[in-house]
Design a protein around this motif. Structure first.
Motif, PDB file in Angstrom:
ATOM      1  N   GLU A  46       0.828  -1.202   0.000  1.00 22.44           N
ATOM      2  CA  GLU A  46       0.000   0.000   0.000  1.00 22.44           C
ATOM      3  C   GLU A  46       0.866   1.257   0.000  1.00 22.44           C
ATOM      4  OE1 GLU A  46      -2.606  -0.454   3.357  1.00 22.44           O
ATOM      5  OE2 GLU A  46      -3.745  -2.053   2.389  1.00 22.44           O
ATOM      6  N   GLN A  47       1.949   1.241   0.774  1.00 26.69           N
ATOM      7  CA  GLN A  47       2.855   2.382   0.805  1.00 26.69           C
ATOM      8  C   GLN A  47       3.525   2.580  -0.556  1.00 26.69           C
ATOM      9  OE1 GLN A  47       5.398   1.399   4.099  1.00 26.69           O
ATOM     10  NE2 GLN A  47       4.004   2.261   5.622  1.00 26.69           N
ATOM     11  N   ALA A  48       3.910   1.500  -1.190  1.00 24.21           N
ATOM     12  CA  ALA A  48       4.526   1.594  -2.511  1.00 24.21           C
ATOM     13  C   ALA A  48       3.530   2.159  -3.517  1.00 24.21           C
ATOM     14  CB  ALA A  48       5.025   0.223  -2.965  1.00 24.21           C
ATOM     15  N   GLU A  49       2.283   1.717  -3.431  1.00 20.79           N
ATOM     16  CA  GLU A  49       1.245   2.218  -4.331  1.00 20.79           C
ATOM     17  C   GLU A  49       1.034   3.714  -4.130  1.00 20.79           C
ATOM     18  OE1 GLU A  49      -3.374   1.300  -5.625  1.00 20.79           O
ATOM     19  OE2 GLU A  49      -2.539   0.309  -3.872  1.00 20.79           O
ATOM     20  N   GLN A  50       1.029   4.165  -2.881  1.00 22.59           N
ATOM     21  CA  GLN A  50       0.871   5.592  -2.596  1.00 22.59           C
ATOM     22  C   GLN A  50       2.037   6.389  -3.174  1.00 22.59           C
ATOM     23  OE1 GLN A  50       0.415   5.774   1.651  1.00 22.59           O
ATOM     24  NE2 GLN A  50      -1.722   5.161   1.594  1.00 22.59           N
ATOM     25  N   ARG A  51       3.244   5.872  -3.043  1.00 24.29           N
ATOM     26  CA  ARG A  51       4.416   6.554  -3.600  1.00 24.29           C
ATOM     27  C   ARG A  51       4.315   6.644  -5.114  1.00 24.29           C
ATOM     28  NH1 ARG A  51       9.765   3.970  -1.517  1.00 24.29           N
ATOM     29  NH2 ARG A  51      10.614   5.653  -2.778  1.00 24.29           N
ATOM     30  N   ILE A  52       3.862   5.567  -5.750  1.00 27.83           N
ATOM     31  CA  ILE A  52       3.716   5.564  -7.204  1.00 27.83           C
ATOM     32  C   ILE A  52       2.666   6.584  -7.617  1.00 27.83           C
ATOM     33  CG2 ILE A  52       2.891   4.183  -9.162  1.00 27.83           C
ATOM     34  CD1 ILE A  52       4.297   1.776  -7.772  1.00 27.83           C
ATOM     35  N   GLN A  53       1.558   6.649  -6.886  1.00 29.06           N
ATOM     36  CA  GLN A  53       0.514   7.610  -7.218  1.00 29.06           C
ATOM     37  C   GLN A  53       1.021   9.042  -7.093  1.00 29.06           C
ATOM     38  OE1 GLN A  53      -2.808   6.535  -4.750  1.00 29.06           O
ATOM     39  NE2 GLN A  53      -3.438   4.872  -6.081  1.00 29.06           N
TER      40      GLN A  53
END
Length: 76
Positions: A46-53
């Motif tokens: 989830e943290q990686a997804e937020q960073r990508i967004q």
């Protein structure tokens, strides 16, 4: 612990559980540890997804397409 290390540890726990050689207490402890590892992995994803967004937005806050660069292809 890295995501990959957590996955490896989870795979090891699963193999131990599948073997059926653990006592009831050991099985419960392994299950609890597995659940904790799954939650930690989900949190990291989830943290990686937020960073990508965040990285996929331009200076105006609009979503933009960001080309994927494979780290192994020598491209920036």
């Amino acid at each position: 612990m890295t995501y990959e290390q957590q996955l490896q540890q989870l795979e090891t726990l699963i193999k131990q559980l599948e073997n059926g050689d653990l006592s009831l207490d050991q099985t419960l402890a392994a299950y609890e540890q597995g659940v904790a590892l799954i939650r930690a992995c989900q949190q990291q994803l989830e943290q990686a997804e937020q960073r990508i967004q965040l990285l996929a937005h331009d200076a105006n806050g609009e979503e933009t397409l960001v080309p994927f660069a494979d780290p192994g292809d020598g491209q920036p």
